[in-house]
Motif scaffolding. Structure first.
Motif, mmCIF file in Angstrom:
data_model
loop_
_atom_site.group_PDB
_atom_site.id
_atom_site.type_symbol
_atom_site.label_atom_id
_atom_site.label_comp_id
_atom_site.label_asym_id
_atom_site.label_seq_id
_atom_site.Cartn_x
_atom_site.Cartn_y
_atom_site.Cartn_z
ATOM 1 N N ASN A 23 0.642 -7.565 -3.598
ATOM 2 C CA ASN A 23 0.687 -7.091 -2.216
ATOM 3 C C ASN A 23 -0.541 -6.280 -1.799
ATOM 4 O O ASN A 23 -0.497 -5.569 -0.792
ATOM 5 C CB ASN A 23 1.958 -6.243 -2.005
ATOM 6 N N LYS A 24 -1.611 -6.372 -2.559
ATOM 7 C CA LYS A 24 -2.812 -5.596 -2.230
ATOM 8 C C LYS A 24 -3.357 -5.969 -0.852
ATOM 9 O O LYS A 24 -3.878 -5.115 -0.124
ATOM 10 C CB LYS A 24 -3.894 -5.841 -3.290
ATOM 11 N N ARG A 25 -3.232 -7.240 -0.469
ATOM 12 C CA ARG A 25 -3.705 -7.665 0.854
ATOM 13 C C ARG A 25 -2.924 -6.935 1.942
ATOM 14 O O ARG A 25 -3.499 -6.492 2.946
ATOM 15 C CB ARG A 25 -3.538 -9.177 1.000
ATOM 16 N N LYS A 26 -1.613 -6.802 1.749
ATOM 17 C CA LYS A 26 -0.800 -6.080 2.723
ATOM 18 C C LYS A 26 -1.179 -4.599 2.777
ATOM 19 O O LYS A 26 -1.102 -3.967 3.830
ATOM 20 C CB LYS A 26 0.681 -6.225 2.379
ATOM 21 N N VAL A 27 -1.563 -4.057 1.643
ATOM 22 C CA VAL A 27 -1.982 -2.655 1.603
ATOM 23 C C VAL A 27 -3.220 -2.448 2.470
ATOM 24 O O VAL A 27 -3.314 -1.455 3.224
ATOM 25 C CB VAL A 27 -2.265 -2.207 0.149
ATOM 26 N N PHE A 28 -4.155 -3.397 2.412
ATOM 27 C CA PHE A 28 -5.356 -3.294 3.248
ATOM 28 C C PHE A 28 -5.025 -3.497 4.729
ATOM 29 O O PHE A 28 -5.642 -2.884 5.600
ATOM 30 C CB PHE A 28 -6.410 -4.311 2.788
ATOM 31 N N ILE A 29 -4.044 -4.357 5.010
ATOM 32 C CA ILE A 29 -3.591 -4.526 6.396
ATOM 33 C C ILE A 29 -2.992 -3.215 6.892
ATOM 34 O O ILE A 29 -3.255 -2.780 8.027
ATOM 35 C CB ILE A 29 -2.547 -5.656 6.493
ATOM 36 N N LEU A 30 -2.191 -2.571 6.047
ATOM 37 C CA LEU A 30 -1.600 -1.282 6.388
ATOM 38 C C LEU A 30 -2.678 -0.241 6.673
ATOM 39 O O LEU A 30 -2.585 0.531 7.638
ATOM 40 C CB LEU A 30 -0.708 -0.811 5.236
ATOM 41 N N LEU A 31 -3.701 -0.233 5.846
ATOM 42 C CA LEU A 31 -4.815 0.691 6.044
ATOM 43 C C LEU A 31 -5.508 0.431 7.378
ATOM 44 O O LEU A 31 -5.797 1.371 8.135
ATOM 45 C CB LEU A 31 -5.821 0.537 4.894
#
Length: 231
Positions: free
Chosen positions: A42-50
């Motif tokens: 889910n690292k991609r989602k973490v960057f989206i969240l950022l």
């Protein structure tokens, strides 16, 4: 490992007795989905969240509103980026911190919508959509958005009728339903982390489930006026 379907179902079923309306069940689903953002996939989602956090902070600042909601999303992204799977975000302290931050994000976003006279149901649709895109499994996201769209526009809602305490309750039940399911898996959880590295398994899950049953029975009986008021 508990599947995303099981987590979603458990979050909804365990929160159902407490939900004032169907709309509040979406917050339970969000709560049930929060811990697993620490997964490496889910690292991609973490960057989206950022990214969402940065954009929201700028928008709030430009409009003269506290940027706390945007800052919270940025902090959440940092926490999830550095967290190991089933570590801090799967502990009692961790999930309570995460739920508190998500709850503050929801409340802190409302002034921006109010400033532009956005109806409450649309405001909640946008907030839940943002949270869903980041937290809900991609396999459930289409169904989540479809149902959210329907419920948001058939469910009458205004800012004065929002039951904020129930939103928090839904988030808490959702996130603890996630821990309960994971405690029944072979790997268990270190729910007392960072104070202890002891791994707990199904007995802790059964204990938490027992607490939920007691609270649920009390709440349902009390709601129907079955319990006597003792003075």
């Amino acid at each position: 490992m508990s599947s995303y379907r099981m987590h979603a179902l458990a979050g909804i079923l365990m929160s159902l007795p407490f939900a004032p309306s169907i709309l509040y069940l979406f917050f339970a689903l969000i709560g049930a989905s929060i811990p697993d953002l620490d997964h490496g996939l889910n690292k991609r989602k973490v960057f989206i969240l950022l990214g969402i956090g940065i954009v929201l902070s700028i928008l709030l600042f430009i409009n003269g509103i506290s940027s706390i909601s945007g800052i919270i999303l940025i902090l959440l992204a940092i926490i999830f980026y550095f967290s190991k799977h089933r570590g801090f975000t799967h502990s009692f302290i961790g999930v309570l911190c995460l739920v508190s931050m998500v709850y503050c994000f929801i409340i802190g976003s409302m002034p921006l919508f109010s400033m532009y006279h956005v109806p409450a149901n649309i405001s909640f649709f946008i907030v839940l959509l943002v949270l869903g895109v980041v937290l809900v499994s991609r396999y459930l996201l289409s169904l989540y958005v479809f149902l959210l769209l329907i419920v948001s526009f058939i469910n009458p809602l205004d800012y004065n009728s929002i039951k904020w305490s129930y939103i928090l309750i839904m988030l808490i039940i959702g996130v603890f339903s996630h821990l309960i399911l994971d405690l029944f898996t072979p790997n268990g959880l270190k729910v007392l982390y960072p104070f202890s590295n002891i791994t707990f398994h199904k007995w802790m899950g059964l204990f938490l489930l027992f607490i939920w049953v007691v609270i649920t029975v009390w709440y349902v009986l009390n709601s129907f006026g079955i319990l006597l008021n003792i003075t």
